[in-house]
Design a protein around this motif. Structure first.
Motif, PDB file in Angstrom:
ATOM      1  N   ASN A 377      -2.207  -8.145  -2.452  1.00  0.00           N
ATOM      2  CA  ASN A 377      -2.733  -7.420  -1.282  1.00  0.00           C
ATOM      3  C   ASN A 377      -1.596  -6.867  -0.416  1.00  0.00           C
ATOM      4  N   LEU A 378      -0.672  -6.175  -1.048  1.00  0.00           N
ATOM      5  CA  LEU A 378       0.456  -5.582  -0.342  1.00  0.00           C
ATOM      6  C   LEU A 378       0.093  -4.189   0.157  1.00  0.00           C
ATOM      7  N   HIS A 387      -0.699  -0.818  18.744  1.00  0.00           N
ATOM      8  CA  HIS A 387      -1.396  -1.459  17.647  1.00  0.00           C
ATOM      9  C   HIS A 387      -0.670  -1.220  16.323  1.00  0.00           C
ATOM     10  N   TRP A 388      -0.848  -2.184  15.404  1.00  0.00           N
ATOM     11  CA  TRP A 388      -0.329  -2.043  14.052  1.00  0.00           C
ATOM     12  C   TRP A 388      -1.395  -1.414  13.175  1.00  0.00           C
ATOM     13  N   GLN A 389      -0.983  -0.452  12.356  1.00  0.00           N
ATOM     14  CA  GLN A 389      -1.931   0.246  11.500  1.00  0.00           C
ATOM     15  C   GLN A 389      -1.424   0.291  10.068  1.00  0.00           C
ATOM     16  N   VAL A 390      -2.355   0.165   9.115  1.00  0.00           N
ATOM     17  CA  VAL A 390      -2.022   0.328   7.704  1.00  0.00           C
ATOM     18  C   VAL A 390      -1.797   1.809   7.432  1.00  0.00           C
ATOM     19  N   GLU A 396       2.377   2.686  -5.766  1.00  0.00           N
ATOM     20  CA  GLU A 396       3.694   3.329  -5.847  1.00  0.00           C
ATOM     21  C   GLU A 396       4.341   3.448  -4.468  1.00  0.00           C
ATOM     22  N   LYS A 397       3.550   3.770  -3.451  1.00  0.00           N
ATOM     23  CA  LYS A 397       4.098   3.904  -2.097  1.00  0.00           C
ATOM     24  C   LYS A 397       4.540   2.543  -1.552  1.00  0.00           C
ATOM     25  N   VAL A 398       3.768   1.502  -1.881  1.00  0.00           N
ATOM     26  CA  VAL A 398       4.161   0.156  -1.454  1.00  0.00           C
ATOM     27  C   VAL A 398       5.470  -0.244  -2.115  1.00  0.00           C
ATOM     28  N   ARG A 399       5.553  -0.025  -3.426  1.00  0.00           N
ATOM     29  CA  ARG A 399       6.792  -0.354  -4.152  1.00  0.00           C
ATOM     30  C   ARG A 399       7.965   0.442  -3.610  1.00  0.00           C
ATOM     31  N   ASP A 400       7.797   1.750  -3.427  1.00  0.00           N
ATOM     32  CA  ASP A 400       8.898   2.598  -2.964  1.00  0.00           C
ATOM     33  C   ASP A 400       9.336   2.225  -1.552  1.00  0.00           C
ATOM     34  N   ASN A 401       8.397   1.812  -0.719  1.00  0.00           N
ATOM     35  CA  ASN A 401       8.750   1.394   0.634  1.00  0.00           C
ATOM     36  C   ASN A 401       9.596   0.124   0.612  1.00  0.00           C
ATOM     37  N   LEU A 402       9.247  -0.823  -0.270  1.00  0.00           N
ATOM     38  CA  LEU A 402      10.053  -2.032  -0.423  1.00  0.00           C
ATOM     39  C   LEU A 402      11.449  -1.701  -0.937  1.00  0.00           C
TER      40      LEU A 402
END
Length: 491
Positions: A377-378, A387-390, A396-402
């Protein structure tokens, strides 16, 4: 305590046999049980012995307070040396120590075999003890305030070393690339290795200028500096040239070329640089290393003859180690999940090969797939207003951001462009903007510290609100000016 250590030694030997039977290959490990205050002191300093600085005391206070309030707990600290040293927290229960010992052996296996640790000195405890003695001598000779001020400045930029210098051949580490450089003498241009011997003129120099260069090659060496043997051939032959192309090792550049530093201050820079290079592989392998150690301590514990009570206690402790964090990314959790997914499709020999070749950057880029992102659930998020927003949950975007967060060890990339800025001996730096802006308040404070080390004006080029901006520091003051007509597309 003697009986406890004897029992621990027997258990450690038994677990070592199990670990080696599984294929782990590690240095001998010396285990020691220490009280919480000692363990957190070692954790704050990074080593059992090191020079003193107020920032280490600040780190100790934060870590020890979290322990006292039961917010976090360090069960062990393992040192990358040969033999390795592992300090276990006094008060650990026997089952906890069994898990910790298996965890330690896997860490030491990683230290021994991963290529990013291949050039870290294995006698670093002794070296850091010598560094601490040297710093105490400097405090006696030059005063504690000046030594601490120098340390403040150097530690503020301790991450800005060439973190690739511990990878590859010895020749790659010792040689600085061929680049065009301006001489300090009458501004003539030379080409060659700017910081080593074999300096040669490009053919455009006058006879008088060539003779000056030849003099630099043949003149007697200056007196040896402390720890000069640790600098290698970088100081074997000096010339008076300053590297002119982009140069990533800011500490080495300042150590060699800062016109305002005394020799003992250059030695302090060299000490901090050596220690930074020692710690850097740990920074860029945090996820893969902790995941590897967690993966193997679980396997080892399953091979031991545990009672039902011990099995329950192990399961409880292991679940605490790998539970997702509400405050950020848990490297144990992400790392072990990737290793577990790889173990389903690869042999142990293939896992050992990955352990040898990869760091966090390649580990995430190559092996964090759609299934894992969805299972864990990344997602990407940022603060919008209050506020924090998703912002994205596509894998792919999650991986590239990491990957972006892990690039360059998570630190901004600052390169040296020029050592004679505006012809006045100033230092010109450039932030290689990769989509993340610098913290301006931190930038200004740090720039004044770099200016203290350099001794003359220091400028830094960066991007602010898509515009190129230059910050200039001199005499403790920082000015900002925008470069006209330089809009930058951050995309």
């Amino acid at each position: 305590m003697d009986s406890e250590m004897q029992t621990l030694s027997t258990i450690a030997n038994d677990i070592a046999q199990v670990a080696r039977g599984m294929g782990l290959d590690f240095y001998p490990v010396n285990f020691e049980i220490v009280p919480a205050e000692t363990l957190y002191t070692f954790g704050a300093y990074g080593m059992p012995v090191r020079f003193t600085h107020w920032s280490f005391g600040k780190a100790f206070y934060r870590m020890k307070t979290q322990y006292d309030l039961n917010l976090s707990r360090i069960y062990e600290l393992v040192i990358n040396t040969n033999p390795a040293y592992a300090f276990l927290l006094e008060g650990n229960r026997l089952t906890q120590n069994k898990l910790v010992i298996g965890h330690v052996y896997a860490h030491v296996d990683f230290f021994k075999n991963n290529r990013y640790f291949s050039r870290t000195p294995k006698d670093m405890v002794e070296r850091m003890a010598a560094h601490a003695d040297k710093l105490r001598d400097y405090e006696s000779q030059y005063g504690r305030d000046l030594v601490e001020r120098t340390l403040d400045a150097v530690l503020a930029i301790q991450e800005h070393v060439d973190y690739r210098s511990h990878i590859g051949t010895k020749e790659k580490m010792e040689n600085i690339p061929n680049i065009n450089v301006p001489s300090r003498a009458e501004g003539h241009m030379c080409s060659g290795k700017a910081s080593v011997g074999n300096h040669s003129c490009s053919g455009n120099c006058t006879k008088k200028e060539k003779s000056k260069v030849e003099f630099q090659k043949t003149r007697p060496k200056r007196a040896s500096l402390p720890y000069e043997d640790l600098w290698g051939d970088l100081l074997e032959e000096e010339c008076t040239c300053l590297p002119q192309a982009e140069y990533e090792d800011l500490l080495l550049y300042i150590m060699k070329f800062a016109p305002g530093l005394e020799e003992w201050q250059r030695d302090i820079v060299s000490i901090v640089r050596e220690e930074s290079l020692y710690f850097y592989p740990q920074i860029e392998t945090k996820i893969i290393n902790e995941g590897w150690a967690t993966f193997w301590h679980a396997r080892i514990m399953h091979e031991l003859d545990l009672t039902d009570a011990e099995s329950w206690e192990f399961a409880h402790m292991h679940s605490q180690v790998v539970q997702p964090s509400r405050m950020g990314l848990n490297p144990y959790y992400l790392g072990v999940k990737i290793w577990e997914s790889l173990a389903k499709v690869k042999s142990d020999d293939e896992l050992f090969e990955l352990r040898e070749m990869e760091n966090d950057l390649s580990f995430i880029r190559n092996h964090l797939n759609r299934e894992l992102v969805e299972e864990l659930n990344l997602f990407n998020f940022r603060k919008v207003g209050a506020h924090w927003q998703v912002t994205a949950n596509e894998w792919e975007k999650v991986r590239d951001n990491l990957v972006q967060q892990l690039t360059n060890g998570g630190h901004p990339r600052i390169v040296v462009i020029e050592g004679d800025y505006e012809g006045k001996g100033g230092l010109y730096l450039k932030h290689r903007h990769e989509g993340i802006d610098l913290d301006i308040a931190y930038l200004e404070k740090t720039l004044t510290l770099v200016q203290f080390l350099w001794g003359k004006a220091v400028a830094l080029e960066t991007v602010v609100d898509t515009k190129k901006v230059i910050y200039e520091a001199f005499n403790g003051l920082v000015n900002r000016r925008q470069v006209p007509n330089t809009a930058v597309n951050k995309e």
